[in-house]
Design an enzyme around this catalytic site. Structure first.
Site, PDB file in Angstrom:
ATOM      1  N   GLY A  12       8.290   9.253  43.289  1.00 51.40           N
ATOM      2  CA  GLY A  12       8.286  10.687  43.594  1.00 51.40           C
ATOM      3  C   GLY A  12       7.457  11.047  44.826  1.00 51.40           C
ATOM      4  O   GLY A  12       6.933  10.170  45.534  1.00 51.40           O
ATOM      5  N   ARG A 111      -4.931  19.007  31.151  1.00 51.45           N
ATOM      6  CA  ARG A 111      -6.083  19.254  32.047  1.00 51.45           C
ATOM      7  C   ARG A 111      -7.149  20.130  31.399  1.00 51.45           C
ATOM      8  O   ARG A 111      -8.324  19.993  31.707  1.00 51.45           O
ATOM      9  CB  ARG A 111      -5.620  19.931  33.341  1.00 51.45           C
ATOM     10  CG  ARG A 111      -4.933  19.009  34.318  1.00 51.45           C
ATOM     11  CD  ARG A 111      -4.701  19.741  35.618  1.00 51.45           C
ATOM     12  NE  ARG A 111      -3.851  18.983  36.524  1.00 51.45           N
ATOM     13  CZ  ARG A 111      -2.885  19.524  37.260  1.00 51.45           C
ATOM     14  NH1 ARG A 111      -2.638  20.820  37.202  1.00 51.45           N
ATOM     15  NH2 ARG A 111      -2.164  18.781  38.061  1.00 51.45           N
ATOM     16  N   CYS A 150      -2.912  21.189  42.884  1.00 52.62           N
ATOM     17  CA  CYS A 150      -3.134  21.165  44.338  1.00 52.62           C
ATOM     18  C   CYS A 150      -3.673  22.489  44.902  1.00 52.62           C
ATOM     19  O   CYS A 150      -4.505  22.490  45.810  1.00 52.62           O
ATOM     20  CB  CYS A 150      -1.843  20.808  45.049  1.00 52.62           C
ATOM     21  SG  CYS A 150      -0.399  21.656  44.397  1.00 52.62           S
ATOM     22  N   SER A 180       6.594  20.689  49.561  1.00 53.08           N
ATOM     23  CA  SER A 180       6.379  19.375  48.935  1.00 53.08           C
ATOM     24  C   SER A 180       5.636  19.506  47.613  1.00 53.08           C
ATOM     25  O   SER A 180       5.691  18.606  46.780  1.00 53.08           O
ATOM     26  CB  SER A 180       5.620  18.431  49.880  1.00 53.08           C
ATOM     27  OG  SER A 180       4.346  18.975  50.190  1.00 53.08           O
ATOM     28  N   GLU A 203       1.685  28.388  38.049  1.00 48.38           N
ATOM     29  CA  GLU A 203       0.656  28.060  39.051  1.00 48.38           C
ATOM     30  C   GLU A 203      -0.543  29.010  38.971  1.00 48.38           C
ATOM     31  O   GLU A 203      -1.691  28.579  39.077  1.00 48.38           O
ATOM     32  CB  GLU A 203       1.291  28.116  40.452  1.00 48.38           C
ATOM     33  CG  GLU A 203       0.469  27.449  41.539  1.00 48.38           C
ATOM     34  CD  GLU A 203       0.745  25.956  41.642  1.00 48.38           C
ATOM     35  OE1 GLU A 203       1.398  25.381  40.762  1.00 48.38           O
ATOM     36  OE2 GLU A 203       0.277  25.356  42.623  1.00 48.38           O
ATOM     37  N   LYS A 206      -2.785  28.087  36.166  1.00 53.02           N
ATOM     38  CA  LYS A 206      -3.537  26.844  36.437  1.00 53.02           C
ATOM     39  C   LYS A 206      -4.739  27.145  37.328  1.00 53.02           C
ATOM     40  O   LYS A 206      -5.858  26.682  37.080  1.00 53.02           O
ATOM     41  CB  LYS A 206      -2.631  25.813  37.122  1.00 53.02           C
ATOM     42  CG  LYS A 206      -1.618  25.182  36.199  1.00 53.02           C
ATOM     43  CD  LYS A 206      -0.710  24.234  36.972  1.00 53.02           C
ATOM     44  CE  LYS A 206       0.509  23.873  36.140  1.00 53.02           C
ATOM     45  NZ  LYS A 206       1.598  23.295  36.933  1.00 53.02           N
ATOM     46  N   ARG A 236       5.527  30.487  47.558  1.00 49.68           N
ATOM     47  CA  ARG A 236       6.064  29.291  48.213  1.00 49.68           C
ATOM     48  C   ARG A 236       6.606  29.700  49.577  1.00 49.68           C
ATOM     49  O   ARG A 236       7.336  30.705  49.678  1.00 49.68           O
ATOM     50  CB  ARG A 236       7.192  28.715  47.354  1.00 49.68           C
ATOM     51  CG  ARG A 236       7.778  27.417  47.869  1.00 49.68           C
ATOM     52  CD  ARG A 236       6.937  26.198  47.542  1.00 49.68           C
ATOM     53  NE  ARG A 236       6.899  25.909  46.124  1.00 49.68           N
ATOM     54  CZ  ARG A 236       5.950  25.173  45.542  1.00 49.68           C
ATOM     55  NH1 ARG A 236       4.941  24.681  46.246  1.00 49.68           N
ATOM     56  NH2 ARG A 236       5.984  24.941  44.246  1.00 49.68           N
ATOM     57  N   HIS A 243      -1.303  23.584  51.754  1.00 54.45           N
ATOM     58  CA  HIS A 243      -1.388  24.894  51.100  1.00 54.45           C
ATOM     59  C   HIS A 243      -2.480  25.725  51.784  1.00 54.45           C
ATOM     60  O   HIS A 243      -3.638  25.293  51.876  1.00 54.45           O
ATOM     61  CB  HIS A 243      -1.759  24.742  49.624  1.00 54.45           C
ATOM     62  CG  HIS A 243      -0.684  24.126  48.777  1.00 54.45           C
ATOM     63  ND1 HIS A 243       0.597  23.887  49.212  1.00 54.45           N
ATOM     64  CD2 HIS A 243      -0.712  23.724  47.477  1.00 54.45           C
ATOM     65  CE1 HIS A 243       1.308  23.346  48.232  1.00 54.45           C
ATOM     66  NE2 HIS A 243       0.531  23.235  47.168  1.00 54.45           N
TER      67      HIS A 243
HETATM   68  N1  LIG Z   1       3.827  17.475  44.895  1.00 53.87           N
HETATM   69  C1  LIG Z   1       2.587  17.948  44.860  1.00 53.87           C
HETATM   70  O1  LIG Z   1       2.036  18.421  45.881  1.00 53.87           O
HETATM   71  C2  LIG Z   1       1.807  17.934  43.593  1.00 53.87           C
HETATM   72  C3  LIG Z   1       0.492  18.356  43.664  1.00 53.87           C
HETATM   73  C4  LIG Z   1      -0.286  18.338  42.514  1.00 53.87           C
HETATM   74  C5  LIG Z   1       0.271  17.915  41.337  1.00 53.87           C
HETATM   75  N2  LIG Z   1       1.578  17.503  41.268  1.00 53.87           N
HETATM   76  C6  LIG Z   1       2.081  17.003  39.975  1.00 53.87           C
HETATM   77  O2  LIG Z   1       2.372  15.599  40.109  1.00 53.87           O
HETATM   78  C7  LIG Z   1       3.449  15.234  39.250  1.00 53.87           C
HETATM   79  C8  LIG Z   1       4.526  14.550  40.075  1.00 53.87           C
HETATM   80  O3  LIG Z   1       4.987  15.462  41.063  1.00 53.87           O
HETATM   81  P1  LIG Z   1       5.982  15.047  42.243  1.00 53.87           P
HETATM   82  O4  LIG Z   1       5.939  16.195  43.165  1.00 53.87           O
HETATM   83  O5  LIG Z   1       5.667  13.683  42.752  1.00 53.87           O
HETATM   84  O6  LIG Z   1       7.404  14.972  41.443  1.00 53.87           O
HETATM   85  P2  LIG Z   1       8.753  14.220  41.833  1.00 53.87           P
HETATM   86  O7  LIG Z   1       8.890  14.041  43.294  1.00 53.87           O
HETATM   87  O8  LIG Z   1       9.836  14.926  41.099  1.00 53.87           O
HETATM   88  O9  LIG Z   1       8.568  12.732  41.174  1.00 53.87           O
HETATM   89  C9  LIG Z   1       8.572  12.526  39.765  1.00 53.87           C
HETATM   90  C10 LIG Z   1       8.360  11.051  39.427  1.00 53.87           C
HETATM   91  O10 LIG Z   1       8.387  10.902  37.991  1.00 53.87           O
HETATM   92  C11 LIG Z   1       9.464  10.020  37.610  1.00 53.87           C
HETATM   93  N3  LIG Z   1      10.100  10.510  36.383  1.00 53.87           N
HETATM   94  C12 LIG Z   1      10.843  11.629  36.215  1.00 53.87           C
HETATM   95  N4  LIG Z   1      11.273  11.735  34.937  1.00 53.87           N
HETATM   96  C13 LIG Z   1      10.805  10.631  34.283  1.00 53.87           C
HETATM   97  C14 LIG Z   1      10.911  10.157  32.951  1.00 53.87           C
HETATM   98  N5  LIG Z   1      11.596  10.822  32.003  1.00 53.87           N
HETATM   99  N6  LIG Z   1      10.290   8.997  32.631  1.00 53.87           N
HETATM  100  C15 LIG Z   1       9.599   8.309  33.567  1.00 53.87           C
HETATM  101  N7  LIG Z   1       9.459   8.702  34.851  1.00 53.87           N
HETATM  102  C16 LIG Z   1      10.052   9.857  35.204  1.00 53.87           C
HETATM  103  C17 LIG Z   1      10.442  10.045  38.781  1.00 53.87           C
HETATM  104  O11 LIG Z   1      11.213   8.859  38.754  1.00 53.87           O
HETATM  105  P3  LIG Z   1      12.746   8.802  39.297  1.00 53.87           P
HETATM  106  O12 LIG Z   1      12.651   8.675  40.809  1.00 53.87           O
HETATM  107  O13 LIG Z   1      13.299   7.596  38.658  1.00 53.87           O
HETATM  108  O14 LIG Z   1      13.419  10.072  38.862  1.00 53.87           O
HETATM  109  C18 LIG Z   1       9.472  10.120  39.951  1.00 53.87           C
HETATM  110  O15 LIG Z   1       8.920   8.853  40.195  1.00 53.87           O
HETATM  111  C19 LIG Z   1       3.895  16.530  38.563  1.00 53.87           C
HETATM  112  O16 LIG Z   1       3.279  16.607  37.303  1.00 53.87           O
HETATM  113  C20 LIG Z   1       3.394  17.610  39.504  1.00 53.87           C
HETATM  114  O17 LIG Z   1       3.188  18.830  38.843  1.00 53.87           O
HETATM  115  C21 LIG Z   1       2.353  17.486  42.376  1.00 53.87           C
END
Ligand SMILES: NC(=O)c1ccc[n+]([C@@H]2O[C@H](COP(=O)([O-])OP(=O)(O)OC[C@H]3O[C@@H](n4cnc5c(N)ncnc54)[C@H](OP(=O)(O)O)[C@@H]3O)[C@@H](O)[C@H]2O)c1
Length: 345
Positions: A12, A111, A150, A180, A203, A206, A236, A243
């Site tokens: 991801g 959290r 974030c 992102s 958000e 949080k 957004r 951010h």
């Molecule tokens: N993006 C940010 O800036 C940010 C900041 C702070 C916190 N977060 C948090 O970080 C987490 C990940 O965010 P992201 O933005 O990286 O999301 P993302 O791009 O959608 O990536 C999700 C990841 O989880 C995997 N996944 C999805 N469903 C699954 C399942 N049922 N079992 C196992 N793995 C699974 C996906 O694998 P596949 O590729 O196989 O689908 C992918 O590797 C979230 O909880 C989000 O709230 C994100």
């Protein structure tokens, strides 16, 4: 010491940043990458739609992605980074901890649980010892440590500086958050181009709750939330990373714009590999910080602040951080380094 690490959700947006940070890390060696069932069995190159502006390291591209299951990860992995959707994290993270793994997680599940430390190392490293309470209560050999959301991470270091010197009473914040932050499939181009979306589900809550936990006090048994009021409005916008936040901070003691800027510039960083030399970069130019210009300061780990103005009850300012580095992957890696330094690994 080389720490063998695994990444859950490695394909991801945050998972790719984790890979980018772990590969050159002086103490960490990547030993396992997991994702959903649809990615399991593929090479990392096939499974991840790589969007980082540097190539995937060859040895990682050839690694096999495994299912997100404790039985699929080698026993000799010492530390797990988790960047799973929160619904998935809620289910599997406790299973990893029960199996003896130490987990540094970026997912939002748990959290605010009383026995789960929520930590930004430069702000509240002392909360790490909540893990002793956690192990007593849950009987785990492993451990679960969280970094905040974030948008929360962006404003809390500046707020920490103000709170130490002038005691916060109320905080109001309005955000301009990058796409992102929603993950790769979160916001479509048709939704966001030529647009701004004044709602990001969950958000605001949080930001309001996590900031009070981070700035709260730990008495050895529990964390007492800070009693300041926090009101957040989250938006957004069409930036890729970074951010930007407009903050109004009311304080018990009088503060001038100059004092606030100086206090933030002086908040010290700490001695961990991913902690930046300058924790808060303070700008004098009123139009800075800006996402495109300032999000990569300190390898994406420096928070920046500017636009200071006195208000009737305190001070107004703007702050910025890189949401997938300081706000997510970098935050988890930093927490992993803290776990190692404190002997949890
Ligand atoms: N993006 C940010 O800036 C940010 C900041 C702070 C916190 N977060 C948090 O970080 C987490 C990940 O965010 P992201 O933005 O990286 O999301 P993302 O791009 O959608 O990536 C999700 C990841 O989880 C995997 N996944 C999805 N469903 C699954 C399942 N049922 N079992 C196992 N793995 C699974 C996906 O694998 P596949 O590729 O196989 O689908 C992918 O590797 C979230 O909880 C989000 O709230 C994100």
């Amino acid at each position: 010491m080389t720490v063998r690490v695994g990444v859950l959700g490695a394909t991801g947006a945050v998972g790719q940043r984790l890979i980018q940070l772990i590969d050159p890390h002086p103490d960490f060696e990547l030993a396992a990458v997991t994702a959903s069932e649809s990615s399991a069995g593929k090479s990392y190159r096939e499974a991840a739609k790589w969007r980082i502006d540097a190539p995937i390291p060859d040895h990682i591209a050839e690694m096999e992605v495994v299912a997100t299951d404790a039985d699929e990860v080698p026993d000799d992995v010492d530390l797990i980074f988790s960047s799973l959707p929160s619904s998935v994290g809620a289910e599997v993270e406790p299973e990893f901890c029960e199996a003896g793994y130490v987990v540094s997680s970026n997912s939002s599940n748990g959290r605010m649980d009383e026995d789960v430390p929520l930590v930004i190392p430069e702000v509240n490293a002392d909360h790490l010892d909540v893990l002793e309470v956690q192990r007593d209560e849950r009987g785990w050999d492993g451990a679960l440590l969280k970094n905040p959301n974030c948008s929360t991470i962006t404003m809390v270091p500046p707020l920490k500086a103000l709170d130490e010197a002038y005691t916060l009473t109320d905080v109001t914040v309005s955000t301009l958050q990058a796409v992102s932050g929603a993950g790769y499939s979160g916001v479509t181009s048709m939704e966001i181009i030529d647009n701004a979306i004044p709602h990001i589900g969950g958000e605001e809550q949080k930001m309001e709750s996590e900031s009070r936990k981070l700035l709260g006090s730990f008495d050895g048994a529990e964390v007492h939330l800070h009693d300041m009021g926090v009101a957040a409005s989250c938006n957004r916008i069409a930036t890729i990373d970074g951010h930007l936040e407009n903050v109004w901070a009311d304080t018990a003691d009088d503060v001038t714009a100059e004092d606030a800027a100086e206090t933030m510039a002086e908040l010290p960083s700490i001695d961990l590999p991913s902690s930046p030399e300058t924790l808060i970069e303070v700008f004098e130019e009123p139009e800075r910080p800006q996402p495109r210009l300032d999000r990569s300061l300190g390898n994406g780990m420096t928070v920046s602040a500017g636009g200071f103005r006195e208000t009737d009850d305190g001070v107004q300012f703007n702050c910025l951080s890189h949401n997938t580095m300081r706000g997510a992957a970098g935050a988890s890696v930093l927490n992993g380094e803290l776990l190692a330094e404190h002997g949890y690994i």
